[in-house]
Design a protein around this motif. Structure first.
Motif, PDB file in Angstrom:
ATOM      1  N   VAL A   1      84.056 -65.114  23.853  1.00  0.00           N
ATOM      2  CA  VAL A   1      83.925 -65.895  25.101  1.00  0.00           C
ATOM      3  C   VAL A   1      82.436 -66.126  25.363  1.00  0.00           C
ATOM      4  CG1 VAL A   1      84.379 -65.914  27.582  1.00  0.00           C
ATOM      5  CG2 VAL A   1      85.989 -64.778  26.031  1.00  0.00           C
ATOM      6  N   ALA A   2      82.050 -67.385  25.450  1.00  0.00           N
ATOM      7  CA  ALA A   2      80.631 -67.674  25.719  1.00  0.00           C
ATOM      8  C   ALA A   2      80.477 -69.028  26.390  1.00  0.00           C
ATOM      9  CB  ALA A   2      79.820 -67.662  24.429  1.00  0.00           C
ATOM     10  N   THR A   3      79.517 -69.084  27.304  1.00  0.00           N
ATOM     11  CA  THR A   3      79.173 -70.331  27.996  1.00  0.00           C
ATOM     12  C   THR A   3      77.687 -70.584  27.783  1.00  0.00           C
ATOM     13  OG1 THR A   3      80.826 -69.889  29.688  1.00  0.00           O
ATOM     14  CG2 THR A   3      79.138 -71.497  30.259  1.00  0.00           C
TER      15      THR A   3
ATOM     16  N   ARG B   1      76.504 -72.182  33.204  1.00  0.00           N
ATOM     17  CA  ARG B   1      77.246 -71.000  33.676  1.00  0.00           C
ATOM     18  C   ARG B   1      77.527 -71.071  35.173  1.00  0.00           C
ATOM     19  NH1 ARG B   1      74.155 -66.390  30.054  1.00  0.00           N
ATOM     20  NH2 ARG B   1      74.983 -67.167  28.085  1.00  0.00           N
ATOM     21  N   ARG B   2      78.415 -70.175  35.608  1.00  0.00           N
ATOM     22  CA  ARG B   2      78.782 -70.023  37.016  1.00  0.00           C
ATOM     23  C   ARG B   2      79.382 -71.297  37.593  1.00  0.00           C
ATOM     24  NH1 ARG B   2      77.534 -65.186  38.630  1.00  0.00           N
ATOM     25  NH2 ARG B   2      78.023 -65.700  40.787  1.00  0.00           N
ATOM     26  N   GLN B   3      80.125 -72.016  36.747  1.00  0.00           N
ATOM     27  CA  GLN B   3      80.845 -73.199  37.232  1.00  0.00           C
ATOM     28  C   GLN B   3      82.316 -73.109  36.851  1.00  0.00           C
ATOM     29  OE1 GLN B   3      78.711 -77.009  36.914  1.00  0.00           O
ATOM     30  NE2 GLN B   3      77.101 -75.877  35.857  1.00  0.00           N
ATOM     31  N   GLY B   4      82.730 -71.916  36.444  1.00  0.00           N
ATOM     32  CA  GLY B   4      84.141 -71.689  36.133  1.00  0.00           C
ATOM     33  C   GLY B   4      84.552 -72.073  34.718  1.00  0.00           C
TER      34      GLY B   4
ATOM     35  N   ALA C   1      84.065 -70.556  31.680  1.00  0.00           N
ATOM     36  CA  ALA C   1      84.668 -69.476  30.879  1.00  0.00           C
ATOM     37  C   ALA C   1      86.067 -69.160  31.402  1.00  0.00           C
ATOM     38  CB  ALA C   1      83.788 -68.229  30.929  1.00  0.00           C
ATOM     39  N   ALA C   2      86.194 -69.081  32.713  1.00  0.00           N
ATOM     40  CA  ALA C   2      87.515 -68.790  33.296  1.00  0.00           C
ATOM     41  C   ALA C   2      88.512 -69.874  32.890  1.00  0.00           C
ATOM     42  CB  ALA C   2      87.397 -68.698  34.822  1.00  0.00           C
TER      43      ALA C   2
ATOM     44  N   HIS D   1      82.316 -57.053  28.063  1.00  0.00           N
ATOM     45  CA  HIS D   1      80.978 -56.506  28.203  1.00  0.00           C
ATOM     46  C   HIS D   1      80.868 -56.176  29.682  1.00  0.00           C
ATOM     47  CE1 HIS D   1      76.624 -56.344  28.522  1.00  0.00           C
ATOM     48  NE2 HIS D   1      76.622 -56.124  27.221  1.00  0.00           N
TER      49      HIS D   1
ATOM     50  N   ARG E   1      78.811 -56.891  31.843  1.00  0.00           N
ATOM     51  CA  ARG E   1      78.400 -58.008  32.712  1.00  0.00           C
ATOM     52  C   ARG E   1      79.521 -59.036  32.906  1.00  0.00           C
ATOM     53  NH1 ARG E   1      74.589 -59.367  28.106  1.00  0.00           N
ATOM     54  NH2 ARG E   1      76.001 -60.363  26.680  1.00  0.00           N
ATOM     55  N   SER E   2      80.592 -58.965  32.066  1.00  0.00           N
ATOM     56  CA  SER E   2      81.658 -59.961  32.207  1.00  0.00           C
ATOM     57  C   SER E   2      82.961 -59.371  32.744  1.00  0.00           C
ATOM     58  CB  SER E   2      81.900 -60.656  30.864  1.00  0.00           C
ATOM     59  OG  SER E   2      82.056 -59.696  29.844  1.00  0.00           O
TER      60      SER E   2
ATOM     61  N   LEU F   1      84.524 -61.293  35.706  1.00  0.00           N
ATOM     62  CA  LEU F   1      85.211 -62.528  35.319  1.00  0.00           C
ATOM     63  C   LEU F   1      86.647 -62.227  34.867  1.00  0.00           C
ATOM     64  CD1 LEU F   1      85.350 -65.492  34.108  1.00  0.00           C
ATOM     65  CD2 LEU F   1      84.224 -64.562  32.089  1.00  0.00           C
ATOM     66  N   TYR F   2      86.811 -61.225  33.991  1.00  0.00           N
ATOM     67  CA  TYR F   2      88.132 -60.898  33.471  1.00  0.00           C
ATOM     68  C   TYR F   2      89.012 -60.269  34.561  1.00  0.00           C
ATOM     69  CZ  TYR F   2      85.595 -61.589  29.112  1.00  0.00           C
ATOM     70  OH  TYR F   2      84.821 -62.114  28.103  1.00  0.00           O
TER      71      TYR F   2
ATOM     72  N   ARG G   1      88.959 -60.903  37.731  1.00  0.00           N
ATOM     73  CA  ARG G   1      89.482 -61.949  38.625  1.00  0.00           C
ATOM     74  C   ARG G   1      90.637 -62.709  37.989  1.00  0.00           C
ATOM     75  NH1 ARG G   1      86.071 -65.300  38.760  1.00  0.00           N
ATOM     76  NH2 ARG G   1      84.246 -64.081  38.223  1.00  0.00           N
TER      77      ARG G   1
HETATM   78  C1  LIG Z   1      80.112 -64.042  30.620  1.00  0.00           C
HETATM   79  C2  LIG Z   1      80.089 -65.568  30.519  1.00  0.00           C
HETATM   80  C3  LIG Z   1      81.010 -65.993  29.376  1.00  0.00           C
HETATM   81  C4  LIG Z   1      80.579 -66.177  31.835  1.00  0.00           C
HETATM   82  O1  LIG Z   1      80.645 -67.599  31.667  1.00  0.00           O
HETATM   83  P1  LIG Z   1      80.727 -68.577  32.948  1.00  0.00           P
HETATM   84  O2  LIG Z   1      81.167 -69.905  32.441  1.00  0.00           O
HETATM   85  O3  LIG Z   1      79.503 -68.504  33.725  1.00  0.00           O
HETATM   86  O4  LIG Z   1      81.940 -67.887  33.733  1.00  0.00           O
HETATM   87  P2  LIG Z   1      82.590 -68.389  35.094  1.00  0.00           P
HETATM   88  O5  LIG Z   1      81.781 -69.509  35.665  1.00  0.00           O
HETATM   89  O6  LIG Z   1      84.031 -68.625  34.839  1.00  0.00           O
HETATM   90  O7  LIG Z   1      82.436 -67.088  35.998  1.00  0.00           O
HETATM   91  C5  LIG Z   1      81.143 -66.493  36.137  1.00  0.00           C
HETATM   92  C6  LIG Z   1      80.772 -66.293  37.596  1.00  0.00           C
HETATM   93  O8  LIG Z   1      80.579 -67.570  38.214  1.00  0.00           O
HETATM   94  C7  LIG Z   1      81.313 -67.603  39.428  1.00  0.00           C
HETATM   95  N1  LIG Z   1      81.717 -69.012  39.646  1.00  0.00           N
HETATM   96  C8  LIG Z   1      82.716 -69.680  39.014  1.00  0.00           C
HETATM   97  N2  LIG Z   1      82.767 -70.943  39.478  1.00  0.00           N
HETATM   98  C9  LIG Z   1      81.769 -71.054  40.393  1.00  0.00           C
HETATM   99  C10 LIG Z   1      81.309 -72.107  41.192  1.00  0.00           C
HETATM  100  N3  LIG Z   1      81.887 -73.314  41.151  1.00  0.00           N
HETATM  101  N4  LIG Z   1      80.254 -71.869  41.999  1.00  0.00           N
HETATM  102  C11 LIG Z   1      79.653 -70.672  42.046  1.00  0.00           C
HETATM  103  N5  LIG Z   1      80.045 -69.611  41.290  1.00  0.00           N
HETATM  104  C12 LIG Z   1      81.098 -69.815  40.474  1.00  0.00           C
HETATM  105  C13 LIG Z   1      82.486 -66.703  39.197  1.00  0.00           C
HETATM  106  O9  LIG Z   1      83.034 -66.255  40.399  1.00  0.00           O
HETATM  107  C14 LIG Z   1      81.832 -65.582  38.407  1.00  0.00           C
HETATM  108  O10 LIG Z   1      81.195 -64.686  39.297  1.00  0.00           O
HETATM  109  P3  LIG Z   1      80.885 -63.135  38.923  1.00  0.00           P
HETATM  110  O11 LIG Z   1      80.060 -63.120  37.651  1.00  0.00           O
HETATM  111  O12 LIG Z   1      80.141 -62.639  40.103  1.00  0.00           O
HETATM  112  O13 LIG Z   1      82.202 -62.469  38.707  1.00  0.00           O
HETATM  113  C15 LIG Z   1      78.635 -66.086  30.278  1.00  0.00           C
HETATM  114  O14 LIG Z   1      77.762 -65.504  31.208  1.00  0.00           O
HETATM  115  C16 LIG Z   1      78.124 -65.827  28.862  1.00  0.00           C
HETATM  116  O15 LIG Z   1      78.338 -66.625  27.963  1.00  0.00           O
HETATM  117  N6  LIG Z   1      77.439 -64.675  28.673  1.00  0.00           N
HETATM  118  C17 LIG Z   1      76.877 -64.337  27.371  1.00  0.00           C
HETATM  119  C18 LIG Z   1      77.969 -64.019  26.366  1.00  0.00           C
HETATM  120  C19 LIG Z   1      78.901 -62.940  26.868  1.00  0.00           C
HETATM  121  O16 LIG Z   1      78.463 -61.937  27.406  1.00  0.00           O
HETATM  122  N7  LIG Z   1      80.216 -63.166  26.677  1.00  0.00           N
HETATM  123  C20 LIG Z   1      81.221 -62.248  27.112  1.00  0.00           C
HETATM  124  C21 LIG Z   1      81.462 -61.243  26.081  1.00  0.00           C
HETATM  125  S1  LIG Z   1      82.719 -60.080  26.591  1.00  0.00           S
END
Ligand SMILES: CC(C)(COP(=O)(O)OP(=O)(O)OC[C@H]1O[C@@H](n2cnc3c(N)ncnc32)[C@H](O)[C@@H]1OP(=O)(O)O)[C@@H](O)C(=O)NCCC(=O)NCCS
Length: 176
Positions: free
Chosen positions: A96-98, A103-106, A108-109, A132, A134-135, A138-139, A141
């Motif tokens: 899983v990676a963004t 990031r933080r736009q939903g 990965a979810a 991880h 830090r994630s 996300l999982y 939720r």
């Molecule tokens: C972990 C990772 C995959 C998350 O990707 P992402 O696309 O940012 O994930 P989401 O947007 O679905 O959720 C991340 C956060 O954004 C928040 N969010 C989602 N949509 C949002 C929006 N429209 N506005 C503001 N925040 C939002 C979520 O509530 C979540 O908050 P939290 O971290 O406090 O729980 C990304 O940070 C990443 O690639 N990290 C490096 C690789 C990694 O660690 N992968 C996971 C291995 S297990």
């Protein structure tokens, strides 16, 4: 830097999974030409030198039929990917990676949601993953719950890349 790292094992029961409401464009990842380009989420965990190998491996395992890759786009750009392995009613969610600036736009979810619904349609009852720390949020939720802890090794990307180059490994087409 390299050392032990503790990764929470998480599990979700698919029967009670409630789909996300997302407006993002999410689909199976089929455009592999794009995936080999720098900055694509499908090769987020690869070194520069191994990006093409990663794409080749992902395409190869896809041919087994029980593996699929998902891509979520934000504003038309490839934002987030994950890979799902289906086996005997269980789907494992991996890679899983963004990309950083989307990031933080939903994304990965949304990608995981797509994978979970497809896996449920394929007859899966349970989803598992290694998080991880830090994630975990996300999982959590999405409905995953911690069931244990894996111990693994942490590899520095910079060090991996330097070691690959030192062994003479170059991305195809690059200058020696
Ligand atoms: C972990 C990772 C995959 C998350 O990707 P992402 O696309 O940012 O994930 P989401 O947007 O679905 O959720 C991340 C956060 O954004 C928040 N969010 C989602 N949509 C949002 C929006 N429209 N506005 C503001 N925040 C939002 C979520 O509530 C979540 O908050 P939290 O971290 O406090 O729980 C990304 O940070 C990443 O690639 N990290 C490096 C690789 C990694 O660690 N992968 C996971 C291995 S297990």
């Amino acid at each position: 830097m390299m050392g032990p790292v503790y990764l929470p094992a998480m599990e979700l029961v698919l029967d009670s999974y409630k789909p996300l409401l997302t407006t993002l464009d999410v689909s199976l990842l089929v455009d592999w030409e794009d995936a080999a380009a720098p900055g694509h989420p499908a090769t987020f965990f690869s070194t520069k030198a191994s990006r093409l190998d990663t794409v080749a491996t992902k395409r190869e395992v896809e041919a087994f039929g029980n593996v699929f890759h998902v891509l979520a786009r934000v504003g038309g750009h490839p934002a987030s990917t994950c890979t799902a392995f289906v086996h005997e009613g269980v789907v494992g969610i991996y890679d899983v990676a963004t990309v950083e600036d989307l990031r933080r736009q939903g994304a990965a979810a949304a990608a995981i949601d797509f994978a979970l619904l497809r896996a449920r349609d394929m007859g899966c009852k349970t989803a598992i993953l290694q998080a991880h720390k830090r994630s975990v949020g996300l999982y959590d939720r999405l409905g995953f719950r911690e069931t244990g802890m894996f111990q693994s090794l942490y590899y520095s990307r910079t060090r991996m890349e330097a070691e690959a180059v030192a062994k003479g490994y170059r991305p195809p087409g690059s200058q020696p």
